[in-house]
Design a protein around this motif. Structure first.
Motif, PDB file in Angstrom:
ATOM      1  N   GLY A  67     -15.155  16.496   4.857  1.00 47.98           N
ATOM      2  CA  GLY A  67     -14.285  16.854   5.973  1.00 47.98           C
ATOM      3  C   GLY A  67     -14.462  15.933   7.153  1.00 47.98           C
ATOM      4  O   GLY A  67     -13.499  15.599   7.849  1.00 47.98           O
ATOM      5  N   PHE A 112     -14.021  23.579   6.313  1.00 46.67           N
ATOM      6  CA  PHE A 112     -15.009  22.892   5.485  1.00 46.67           C
ATOM      7  C   PHE A 112     -16.352  23.574   5.771  1.00 46.67           C
ATOM      8  O   PHE A 112     -17.008  23.245   6.760  1.00 46.67           O
ATOM      9  CB  PHE A 112     -15.071  21.406   5.831  1.00 46.67           C
ATOM     10  CG  PHE A 112     -13.793  20.652   5.572  1.00 46.67           C
ATOM     11  CD1 PHE A 112     -13.451  20.256   4.286  1.00 46.67           C
ATOM     12  CD2 PHE A 112     -12.918  20.346   6.616  1.00 46.67           C
ATOM     13  CE1 PHE A 112     -12.276  19.563   4.040  1.00 46.67           C
ATOM     14  CE2 PHE A 112     -11.745  19.644   6.380  1.00 46.67           C
ATOM     15  CZ  PHE A 112     -11.414  19.252   5.087  1.00 46.67           C
ATOM     16  N   ALA A 119     -18.623  19.923   1.611  1.00 39.84           N
ATOM     17  CA  ALA A 119     -17.308  20.004   2.247  1.00 39.84           C
ATOM     18  C   ALA A 119     -17.344  19.430   3.659  1.00 39.84           C
ATOM     19  O   ALA A 119     -16.427  18.719   4.081  1.00 39.84           O
ATOM     20  CB  ALA A 119     -16.827  21.442   2.272  1.00 39.84           C
ATOM     21  N   LEU A 132     -12.246  21.247  -2.397  1.00 42.24           N
ATOM     22  CA  LEU A 132     -12.325  19.794  -2.202  1.00 42.24           C
ATOM     23  C   LEU A 132     -11.531  19.059  -3.271  1.00 42.24           C
ATOM     24  O   LEU A 132     -11.127  17.918  -3.082  1.00 42.24           O
ATOM     25  CB  LEU A 132     -13.782  19.330  -2.254  1.00 42.24           C
ATOM     26  CG  LEU A 132     -14.668  19.611  -1.041  1.00 42.24           C
ATOM     27  CD1 LEU A 132     -16.015  18.923  -1.205  1.00 42.24           C
ATOM     28  CD2 LEU A 132     -14.000  19.147   0.252  1.00 42.24           C
TER      29      LEU A 132
END
Length: 247
Positions: A230, A221, A226, A139
């Motif tokens: 995402g 992700f 995430a 990330l």
């Protein structure tokens, strides 16, 4: 274009710990025929060999050493999936005295290392039917955390290179994945000073990569944080990053 790793031959950099080790276990668990554990120190893969036997092949590889990467590509010429998991992090903010030194080191590992890997292994992937290249980008390639700003900058650069590889390697039938983990229980998480961010186990990312290969999606992700980022990034990714006319 999805990719099933069952009965495939896989190479994983940084395979001796963290996400890399989880990937070894997960890939073999999903039926991989053989896994090359690409590590800087061969002895660090001893435990993996003891655990998985003949399916595990330790291989010397240093992302900062082009000669070692070329030698590994020659030794693993039967490889069908390359997972570039190895990386480096320095806890360095922009105004720190060592920021430039930190960035140079991180660029050498995280960006130049990716370029060295892609250039060395692209011919083997092509010869073996196309296969897949998986790049661990974090990330941190999408958002900058000030205390590890140089790391974030290097990962942003590796993400950019990964986008180009998606196009170039796609021409030879190679699937490319860009993986963006959030906080994961690894040595790098501890080194980055991300305490209190509810890290998830490395196996979450390993399983996410296997699923990402099956689905053929460019972005992966996998963990909770995430997936949240995402989701916010999805529109931009679809309309800009993944657009056919993206330049």
């Amino acid at each position: 274009m999805g990719y099933d790793i069952s009965n495939k031959i896989i190479l994983i950099t940084g395979a001796n710990r963290g996400i890399g080790k989880a990937l070894v276990d997960t890939c073999i668990g999903h039926g991989a025929a053989k896994v090359y554990a690409a590590v800087r120190v061969l002895e660090s893969a001893t435990g993996l060999v003891e655990q998985h036997g003949k399916k595990m092949v330790p291989l010397h590889l240093d992302l900062t050493d082009g000669a070692s990467i070329l030698a590994a590509a020659k030794a693993a010429s039967d490889v069908q999936v390359v997972v570039n998991n190895g990386g480096a992090l320095k806890k360095s903010a922009p105004l720190d005295k060592d920021a430039i030194k930190s960035l140079r080191f991180e660029m050498d590992v995280n960006v130049y290392g990716l370029l060295r890997m892609a250039q060395a292994f692209a011919p083997a992937l092509k010869a073996n039917g196309g296969g897949a290249l998986v790049q661990l980008n974090s990330l941190a390639s999408l958002v900058c955390f000030p205390n590890v700003a140089t790391y974030c900058a290097s990962k942003a650069a590796s993400y950019s290179i990964t986008q180009a590889l998606r196009t170039q390697l796609g021409e030879q039938g190679t699937l490319v994945l860009s993986v963006h983990p959030g906080p994961i229980e690894t040595d790098m998480y501890i080194a980055g000073g991300f305490e209190g961010m509810n890290p998830e186990p490395p196996a979450v990312i390993a399983e996410g990569i296997v699923e990402g290969l099956k689905s053929g999606e460019f972005h992966v992700f996998a963990d909770v944080m995430a997936k949240q980022l995402g989701g916010a990034y999805q529109s931009f990714a679809e309309n800009v990053i993944l657009a056919d006319n993206a330049g």
